[in-house]
Enzyme design. Structure first.
Site, PDB file in Angstrom:
ATOM      1  N   ARG A  67     -11.645   6.935   9.802  1.00 21.84           N
ATOM      2  CA  ARG A  67     -11.147   5.566   9.841  1.00 21.84           C
ATOM      3  C   ARG A  67     -12.207   4.573   9.360  1.00 21.84           C
ATOM      4  NH1 ARG A  67      -6.739   2.320   9.506  1.00 21.84           N
ATOM      5  NH2 ARG A  67      -6.872   0.525  10.867  1.00 21.84           N
ATOM      6  N   ASP A 110      -8.696  -6.646  -4.431  1.00 20.13           N
ATOM      7  CA  ASP A 110      -8.292  -5.330  -3.930  1.00 20.13           C
ATOM      8  C   ASP A 110      -8.845  -4.265  -4.873  1.00 20.13           C
ATOM      9  OD1 ASP A 110      -7.014  -3.002  -3.123  1.00 20.13           O
ATOM     10  OD2 ASP A 110      -4.996  -3.864  -3.126  1.00 20.13           O
ATOM     11  N   SER A 150       0.838  -1.198   0.000  1.00 21.16           N
ATOM     12  CA  SER A 150       0.000   0.000   0.000  1.00 21.16           C
ATOM     13  C   SER A 150       0.878   1.255   0.000  1.00 21.16           C
ATOM     14  CB  SER A 150      -0.957  -0.047   1.200  1.00 21.16           C
ATOM     15  OG  SER A 150      -1.993   0.889   1.046  1.00 21.16           O
ATOM     16  N   HIS A 201      -7.937  -5.349  -0.107  1.00 23.17           N
ATOM     17  CA  HIS A 201      -6.644  -4.678   0.040  1.00 23.17           C
ATOM     18  C   HIS A 201      -5.884  -5.163   1.269  1.00 23.17           C
ATOM     19  CE1 HIS A 201      -3.729  -1.503  -0.468  1.00 23.17           C
ATOM     20  NE2 HIS A 201      -3.972  -1.017   0.724  1.00 23.17           N
ATOM     21  N   ASP A 202      -6.602  -5.393   2.350  1.00 25.47           N
ATOM     22  CA  ASP A 202      -5.972  -5.793   3.605  1.00 25.47           C
ATOM     23  C   ASP A 202      -5.259  -7.137   3.527  1.00 25.47           C
ATOM     24  OD1 ASP A 202      -6.106  -3.741   5.334  1.00 25.47           O
ATOM     25  OD2 ASP A 202      -7.722  -4.551   6.581  1.00 25.47           O
TER      26      ASP A 202
END
EC number: 2.3.1.31
Lengths: 393, 393
Positions: free
Chosen positions: B236, B332, B166, B365-366
C-alpha cells in the site's frame, strides 16, 4: 558467485573483509576517529578503495570518483563479487573521458556500505559482534569527511576533480561545500542539493520492506544466520522502477509477455517487466547487505545542503572557486533537471564558474551509468578544459 | 472498527458477508454462472451493491458508478468499516453533479474484491474453505460482465451513464466496448485503455511484498488465522506514492520533520512523509484483504482493450454511439493525459461523440477522488447535456 550468501558469523565477516580480492584498504585507528554529524564518532574504521592510473609528481592529477547507493569502489575494474566490468568502465580508463593515462583515479566504498569499508555488517570491537543498528546513522557529510581523511593519507592536498552520479553526486556537492579549497573541478551528475519528499517516500517503502521481513530480526540477522532476502528484494524492485523512465520501460518491455502467446491467468510472471524486476531483486540480495541499504538510503534522505546553511542554498557556495559542470538527464524523474538547476542558480548567485548540460534521453535516472555519447562527451570536454586551466597538459 | 481483523474461519466469513451492514446483495446461483475471460466460470457468486436515488418509470435514469482498486460500493454513503463518508460523496448526492434527485445510482463492489462481492476470501462451496488462490484470476471484462448481470437483475436495459476513475475508468471503457448499446454516456476518468509497463511494475512490487510475507502462507492465511499485514502495508505504501504527484508531496510534506527541531539519527520516522506513509499502510490492512489486492492488481495489469481487437484501439470502438467525456489530471503520472488522449483519438477515428478535459492540478492521480471544482464542474456539465439529449428533463 556471492560473498554474502552464507550465514555470516563474526569470524566469516572478518574473513569476508579480508577477502575483498583486489581492494586496497586504509585503516584509521583509535588515534584517528571519524567525527560524525550525528554527534558521535566512529573509531576505528576503514575504507576500501581502488586506484587507477598514476599520481603525478606534484600530486595535482587526482580525480575522486564517488559511487551511488548500491555502487562500490570497482568503478573501472571488474567487480569481484559479480564478475561484471566496473560500473563506470564506459567513462574511466586509458583514453576514456576520465583518462587514466593522464589522471590518477581514486574510487572508494563509502562508509556505511558493505564492500569492504566500515558499515553495519562490520564487527563492533566493543562487542565482537556485527554493528547492525548500533552503527551510528551516517550522513553524506560523514562519508565525505572519511574520504578527505583517505586523501590526506594519500598525501593529496587538492583533488583535480570530484565526480559522481546520484548519491555520488551528493558527495561531489558535499566535497565542494565542506572542502572548497580541496576541489579544483566538480562534476555532480543526476543529483540534487537535497532529497525530495517523493524520494524519501520511495526509500521509506524500501526500508519498511526490509524491516517487515522476519528474517531481518531487528537488524541482527548476521548473528542469527538468516538474511532478509525477500524484504530486500522487494526494496530493490521498488527502487529499480524509479531508476527507469516510463518511456524506457515502454520501449524495453511494453506489455510484452514472457510466453508470447497468452496470459497465464495466475500469479507467475506473465509480463517481461515482472520477470525483469524479480531478477533484479533476486540478484541484488546476493551482493548487498540489508542493513547497509537502510544506512545508505537514510544518508541520502538526510542530505539537504541548504538546511545546513540557514536555509539558503546560495550561502553554501559562498566564494566558491571550484569549476562546476552539472549534468542532468531529461527523463530522470528521481532527480529531475530542476534539482540541478537549483544548484546552478545558487552557484550563479555566487558568480561561480558553472556549466550545465541537460542530456536528452529517455533512459531515466540510470542514464548516468550508461554509455551515452552526449554524456561522455560532456564529461570529456569539461575535464579537458579544466585540466588545461589547472596546467595539466 | 475492522471487519477483517480477526482470524476468519468459514463460519465467520459467511457471517462477515452477512454482516455488511447496509449493502444489498444480488445472488447468482448455479443456473446463472459467470463466464470468465480465462476460460473458467464462477458459480455461484454474489455482488454487493448500493443504490442512491430512484429509478424512473421507464428505467432510463440509471448511472453505474465503478470503483477503483481499493474502493467499494459505498460511493455516496458512509463506509461501515471505516466510518468515513462515501468515497465519491463530493460528486454524488442530492443536488450534486451526479444528482440523486434526478438519477438512480448503482454502485457495486467488483468481483474479486472483499467488501461483500465474491472474492478470494469468499468460501468455495466445493471445499468449504476460502477460495484463496483457487479463485480464477479475473479481468476487468469479468467484472463488467458481472455488473451487466446485476443490471439485468434490476430490469435495466440501458444505463444512462457509466462513470468511474482509475480502475473504475477501465470498467467504464470496458462497458462501452462490451455493451455499447447499453451505455448512453460514459465518463472514464484518470484512466487508460491499457495498463502501462511502469504501472505493471509497481503492481508487481506490491504483489511481491504481499507474497514475501510469511504470514501470507501461500495465500491460505485465513485458514491459518494469520494475516500478511506487514507485506500488504508495504504494498500500500508503494502504491500510495504513485497516487500523489511530486509537487503535491513537496507542498504537503516537503522535508518537514516530525520533531521540528532535529533529525533523529535513527530509523524511526523522521520526516512527516514517512509517518504519513506508515499510517496509510497500517490503516489499509484493517480494511482490505491481501489476496483481493493480488486479484485486483492483476485484473488491472491484464487490461488492454486494443489487444482484444487485433491490436488496434480504434477497432474496439467501431460504430460507437455512446457519448464520451474523458477526464485526465495534468499531474497524474500513473495515468498521464496521453493515455486518455489515445482513447480520444481512437474514438475520433470512429467519429464518435467525445469531449475531453484535462484538469490542471498538482494533486496527481488521487485528484479524481478530491473535491476539485473544475472536475466536478466538468462532470456536471457533461451529465446535464447528456441528460437533455436522452430526454431526461
Amino acid at each position: 558467485m556471492s560473498i554474502i550468501a552464507d550465514p555470516v558469523t563474526e569470524e566469516t565477516l572478518s574473513a569476508r573483509e579480508a577477502r575483498q580480492p583486489s581492494s586496497k584498504v586504509a585503516f584509521f585507528g583509535e588515534d584517528e576517529p571519524l567525527r560524525l554529524d550525528g554527534g558521535r564518532t566512529l573509531s576505528p574504521f576503514h575504507i576500501a578503495y581502488e586506484t587507477y592510473g598514476e599520481l603525478n609528481a606534484d600530486k595535482s592529477n587526482a580525480i575522486y570518483v564517488c559511487h551511488a547507493l548500491t555502487g562500490d569502489q570497482y568503478a573501472a575494474s571488474p567487480n569481484p563479487v559479480t564478475g561484471k566490468p566496473g560500473w563506470w568502465s564506459s567513462l574511466i580508463g586509458p583514453g576514456k573521458p576520465v583518462d587514466t593515462d593522464r589522471f590518477f583515479v581514486v574510487s572508494s566504498n563509502v562508509i556505511g556500505s558493505c564492500m569492504g569499508s566500515t558499515g553495519p555488517a562490520s564487527v563492533d570491537l566493543r562487542t565482537g559482534l556485527p554493528y547492525a543498528l548500533d552503527l551510528p546513522v551516517l550522513t553524506i557529510g560523514d562519508m565525505v569527511r572519511a574520504q578527505a581523511m583517505l586523501i590526506d593519507r594519500l598525501g593529496i592536498d587538492q583533488l583535480f576533480a570530484v565526480i559522481g552520479g546520484s548519491m555520488g553526486g551528493m558527495q561531489v556537492l558535499q566535497w565542494t561545500v565542506a572542502y572548497p579549497e580541496r576541489v579544483f573541478a566538480a562534476l555532480p551528475i543526476a543529483t540534487g542539493a537535497r532529497h525530495s519528499s517523493q524520494n524519501i517516500a520511495f526509500h521509506e517503502v524500501g526500508r519498511q520492506a526490509v524491516m517487515a521481513d522476519p528474517d531481518w530480526r531487528g537488524g541482527h540477522y548476521l548473528q542469527h544466520g538468516t538474511r532478509p532476502h525477500k524484504g530486500l528484494a522487494v526494496a530493490r524492485m521498488a527502487a529499480h522502477v524509479t531508476y527507469l523512465s516510463q518511456a524506457a520501460l515502454h520501449r524495453k518491455f511494453g506489455r510484452n509477455l514472457q510466453d508470447r502467446d497468452r496470459l497465464g491467468f495466475g500469479f507467475e510472471a506473465d509480463f517481461q517487466i515482472e520477470s525483469y524486476l524479480r531478477h533484479q531483486g533476486m540478484t541484488f540480495v546476493d551482493r548487498f547487505d540489508a542493513n547497509a541499504y537502510l544506512y545508505l538510503t537514510r544518508a541520502m534522505d538526510y542530505f539537504d545542503i541548504a538546511a545546513e546553511h540557514g536555509g539558503r542554498l546560495a550561502d553554501a557556495f559562498r566564494g566558491a572557486r571550484t569549476r562546476f559542470c552539472l549534468v542532468s538527464f531529461s527523463s530522470d524523474w528521481l532527480f529531475p533537471t530542476q534539482e540541478s538547476r537549483a544548484v546552478v542558480h545558487a552557484l550563479n548567485a555566487n558568480a561561480a564558474s558553472v556549466s550545465f548540460v541537460e542530456i536528452a534521453t529517455d533512459k531515466g535516472h540510470d542514464a548516468f551509468l550508461l554509455d551515452e555519447p552526449e554524456f561522455t562527451g560532456a564529461v570529456q570536454g569539461f575535464l579537458s578544459s579544466a585540466a588545461k586551466a589547472r596546467g595539466l597538459l
